[in-house]
Design an enzyme around this catalytic site. Structure first.
Site, mmCIF file in Angstrom:
data_model
loop_
_atom_site.group_PDB
_atom_site.id
_atom_site.type_symbol
_atom_site.label_atom_id
_atom_site.label_comp_id
_atom_site.label_asym_id
_atom_site.label_seq_id
_atom_site.Cartn_x
_atom_site.Cartn_y
_atom_site.Cartn_z
ATOM 1 N N ILE A 47 0.828 -1.202 0.000
ATOM 2 C CA ILE A 47 0.000 0.000 0.000
ATOM 3 C C ILE A 47 0.866 1.257 0.000
ATOM 4 O O ILE A 47 1.971 1.261 0.537
ATOM 5 C CB ILE A 47 -0.975 -0.006 1.205
ATOM 6 C CG1 ILE A 47 -1.953 1.173 1.129
ATOM 7 C CG2 ILE A 47 -0.232 -0.065 2.524
ATOM 8 C CD1 ILE A 47 -3.133 1.075 2.089
ATOM 9 N N CYS A 48 0.348 2.300 -0.613
ATOM 10 C CA CYS A 48 0.917 3.631 -0.598
ATOM 11 C C CYS A 48 2.277 3.668 -1.288
ATOM 12 O O CYS A 48 2.385 3.450 -2.489
ATOM 13 C CB CYS A 48 0.953 4.155 0.836
ATOM 14 S SG CYS A 48 1.049 5.941 0.987
ATOM 15 N N HIS A 49 3.361 3.935 -0.557
ATOM 16 C CA HIS A 49 4.717 3.947 -1.107
ATOM 17 C C HIS A 49 5.353 2.552 -1.073
ATOM 18 O O HIS A 49 6.473 2.378 -1.547
ATOM 19 C CB HIS A 49 5.615 4.910 -0.317
ATOM 20 C CG HIS A 49 5.294 6.355 -0.516
ATOM 21 N ND1 HIS A 49 4.223 6.969 0.100
ATOM 22 C CD2 HIS A 49 5.895 7.317 -1.263
ATOM 23 C CE1 HIS A 49 4.188 8.244 -0.251
ATOM 24 N NE2 HIS A 49 5.195 8.485 -1.076
ATOM 25 N N SER A 84 -2.912 -0.813 -2.947
ATOM 26 C CA SER A 84 -3.834 0.275 -2.671
ATOM 27 C C SER A 84 -3.055 1.578 -2.613
ATOM 28 O O SER A 84 -1.829 1.579 -2.523
ATOM 29 C CB SER A 84 -4.592 0.056 -1.359
ATOM 30 O OG SER A 84 -5.607 -0.908 -1.522
ATOM 31 N N PHE A 121 0.516 5.321 -4.134
ATOM 32 C CA PHE A 121 0.499 6.749 -3.884
ATOM 33 C C PHE A 121 0.921 7.442 -5.179
ATOM 34 O O PHE A 121 1.807 6.962 -5.886
ATOM 35 C CB PHE A 121 1.466 7.084 -2.739
ATOM 36 C CG PHE A 121 1.251 8.459 -2.179
ATOM 37 C CD1 PHE A 121 0.180 8.716 -1.343
ATOM 38 C CD2 PHE A 121 2.113 9.494 -2.500
ATOM 39 C CE1 PHE A 121 -0.033 9.987 -0.827
ATOM 40 C CE2 PHE A 121 1.908 10.765 -1.996
ATOM 41 C CZ PHE A 121 0.828 11.013 -1.160
#
Length: 189
Positions: free
Chosen positions: A112-114, A161, A133
């Site tokens: 998720i994200c980075h 995500s 991200f």
């Protein structure tokens, strides 16, 4: 949730700078489904979580060093984000090797994200569909991945995500994909 992941061993790979909710909420989701979770890191002791990039969160005890384990020891892997966490992981040869070997094994991975920065460094996003991200999407594209902007992207056991707002959907999809187990079509030579 029921016990979809009873008997499954899930590794979370993180280091200092991990976004706290991106560590705690996915961990809770898979534990609630019955998984046994192990926190791996690149150093022993504790890791310092963050709430955003500047506010320290809690610390979490490291269970094992990534240099001491193999993908064979686990059924699934979670790579949480935060800006500093994956930046530290992607320059650690043991972490990059573990992530690359894990993805090539066909076992499910959530990031998720980075977090996908480590996947990029391990050269395992080529031909895969991911979300992340916004600031790392060019890195994913440059590594041969296809980027979509949606709450959760799933590609043969690879679950990604964008940010903490996506955590409820991310956690639910992790449980689903981890329950399915190995995805041989995703294993790369």
């Amino acid at each position: 949730m029921a016990e979809e992941l009873r008997g499954r061993r899930v590794a979370i790979l993180a280091t200092d700078g991990v976004e706290q909710v991106e560590y705690t909420q996915p961990r809770q989701a898979v534990e609630d489904a019955g998984a046994q979770v192990t926190l791996l890191s690149i150093h022993s002791g504790e890791i310092q979580a963050m709430n955003g990039d500047i506010n320290k969160g809690d610390t979490f005890p490291v269970d094992r060093l990534v240099s001491e384990v193999s993908p064979d020891d686990f059924d699934a892997l979670i790579l949480p984000g935060g800006t500093v966490n994956p930046d530290g992981l992607r320059v650690n040869a043991d972490a990059v090797r573990f992530v690359g070997d894990f993805v090539r094994s066909g076992k499910p991975v959530g990031s998720i994200c980075h977090g996908p920065w480590t996947l990029v460094e391990a050269d395992v996003v080529r031909g895969r569909t991911l979300t992340s991200f916004p600031s790392i999407r060019t890195d994913i594209r440059n590594a041969g991945g296809h980027v979509v902007d949606q709450e959760v992207a799933t590609d043969n056991g690879l679950v990604t995500s964008r940010n903490p707002d996506d955590l409820p959907a991310f956690g639910a999809k992790l449980v689903e994909e981890f329950a399915e187990g190995r995805h041989p079509a995703s294993a790369q030579a």
